[in-house]
Design an enzyme around this catalytic site. Structure first.
Site, PDB file in Angstrom:
ATOM      1  N   LYS A   1     -41.755  -9.604 -68.066  1.00  0.00           N
ATOM      2  CA  LYS A   1     -40.919 -10.714 -68.237  1.00  0.00           C
ATOM      3  C   LYS A   1     -39.913 -11.111 -69.425  1.00  0.00           C
ATOM      4  O   LYS A   1     -40.022 -10.464 -69.829  1.00  0.00           O
ATOM      5  CB  LYS A   1     -42.537 -12.224 -68.361  1.00  0.00           C
ATOM      6  N   ILE A  34     -42.650  -1.700 -75.487  1.00  0.00           N
ATOM      7  CA  ILE A  34     -43.271  -2.359 -73.584  1.00  0.00           C
ATOM      8  C   ILE A  34     -43.906  -1.644 -73.119  1.00  0.00           C
ATOM      9  O   ILE A  34     -45.063  -1.515 -72.862  1.00  0.00           O
ATOM     10  CB  ILE A  34     -43.046  -3.915 -73.460  1.00  0.00           C
ATOM     11  N   ASP A  92     -39.248 -15.574 -75.883  1.00  0.00           N
ATOM     12  CA  ASP A  92     -39.622 -14.986 -75.573  1.00  0.00           C
ATOM     13  C   ASP A  92     -41.142 -14.500 -75.847  1.00  0.00           C
ATOM     14  O   ASP A  92     -41.895 -14.134 -75.023  1.00  0.00           O
ATOM     15  CB  ASP A  92     -38.867 -13.170 -76.486  1.00  0.00           C
ATOM     16  N   SER A 147     -33.499   6.184 -68.688  1.00  0.00           N
ATOM     17  CA  SER A 147     -33.125   5.374 -70.082  1.00  0.00           C
ATOM     18  C   SER A 147     -32.225   6.199 -70.818  1.00  0.00           C
ATOM     19  O   SER A 147     -31.560   7.083 -70.642  1.00  0.00           O
ATOM     20  CB  SER A 147     -34.600   5.566 -70.194  1.00  0.00           C
ATOM     21  N   ARG A 148     -31.729   5.372 -71.460  1.00  0.00           N
ATOM     22  CA  ARG A 148     -30.551   6.373 -72.729  1.00  0.00           C
ATOM     23  C   ARG A 148     -31.279   6.680 -74.023  1.00  0.00           C
ATOM     24  O   ARG A 148     -30.782   6.798 -74.383  1.00  0.00           O
ATOM     25  CB  ARG A 148     -29.619   4.803 -72.961  1.00  0.00           C
TER      26      ARG A 148
END
Length: 313
Positions: free
Chosen positions: A95, A19, A173, A41-42
């Protein structure tokens, strides 16, 4: 006197997944009021942008980053948002805004106490038809509502195991997008009266849900969410009124009244989200509406669980 143009707000994205890459990063790049200054971020972050291993590391290393856009799954989002708010940073929440309603209310209170902006986003409320539909329905008497939100989970969430764990919401979701759009356009308040949740026997969250809402009088709204859809997505809301039927299709991108399409301006949902975030920052305001998440919580409270066949990705 000529005003000096305000410098872009340095913003960081936390959680560089699908996303973020598909929507948030292009929207930030297109908005002159923001500059993508860092990521957390990993998975490697974004080429050419400074990346950090944790929110805490970012907050310590980059005091100049004024805002964070949190794009990770809902369960870890609360701690990240709380840390950012405590550090005096503005926060934008993908969201759903939290794993629970209580989390969202807590973050709302914290942000007000800290005098920072908190924006709990519902991207479907920024669909092209959302505003025109709300305006068209404003003076109408509603007689019936039907929501169908159906898609193929393998297409939209490939290999994402978190959605099937407790707190991952399952079919809600995407279903919460329908609820956010419905609550934005509906001129009367609705509450859930019944729900059936179809849960695969090897998963913790539903793959389908059938919901019924009421306004407490004579209006009934029915909603069907399903992740087993084949042959193309169905994202539509139909509202019957005393002055005709309103239909929103393609997630609110298109609007019809009695079968005739209305022309719409469409800046794009995520560009409009960042436009709204920029306005909130300029005004020193927040925008936090937990109602769509409340409806989901009510569905889990009232819902009758129906065990269905196992789901294998």
């Amino acid at each position: 006197m000529t005003e000096t143009p305000r410098q872009p707000t340095p913003i960081a994205i936390v959680g560089v997944g699908k996303i973020a890459r598909d929507q948030h990063i292009p929207a930030i790049a297109a908005d002159p009021r923001f500059e993508l200054a860092a990521t957390v971020s990993r998975s490697g972050g974004v080429d050419g942008v400074e990346n950090h291993a944790s929110v805490e590391a970012l907050l310590e290393a980059r005091p100049d980053v004024e805002a964070l856009s949190l794009c990770m799954p809902p369960i870890p989002r609360f701690n990240a948002a709380r840390a950012a708010i405590a550090a005096g940073r503005h926060v934008m929440l993908e969201k759903p805004p939290g794993a629970t309603v209580a989390e969202v209310l807590t973050l709302d209170r914290m942000s007000r106490d800290a005098n920072v902006t908190l924006f709990a986003t519902w991207h479907s409320r920024h669909a092209a038809a959302a505003g025109p539909a709300r305006d068209w329905l404003a003076e109408k008497r509603l007689t019936g509502i039907r929501v169908d939100w159906k898609e193929d989970v393998r297409k939209w969430h490939p290999g994402q195991d978190w959605i099937w764990r407790a707190g991952g919401l399952g079919v809600f979701d995407p279903g919460i997008n329908a609820l956010s759009l419905l609550t934005a356009i509906c001129p009367v308040p609705l509450h859930l009266t019944s729900a059936t949740l179809s849960v695969p026997e090897n998963r913790a969250t539903p793959i389908a849900a059938d919901l019924e809402f009421s306004d407490g009088e004579d209006l009934t709204a029915m909603a069907a969410f399903d992740w087993r859809q084949k042959g193309g997505e169905i994202w539509q809301i139909e509202v019957e009124t005393d002055a005709g039927t309103l239909s929103l299709t393609e997630g609110g991108a298109r609007m019809f009244v009695d079968g005739t399409e209305r022309g719409l301006e469409d800046p794009g949902e995520y560009p409009d989200l960042y436009r709204r975030f920029g306005d909130l920052l300029a005004d020193g305001a927040s925008d936090v509406d937990p109602l769509p998440l409340i409806h989901v919580a009510d569905a889990f409270m009232l819902g009758r669980h129906l065990t269905v066949e196992p789901f294998e990705d």
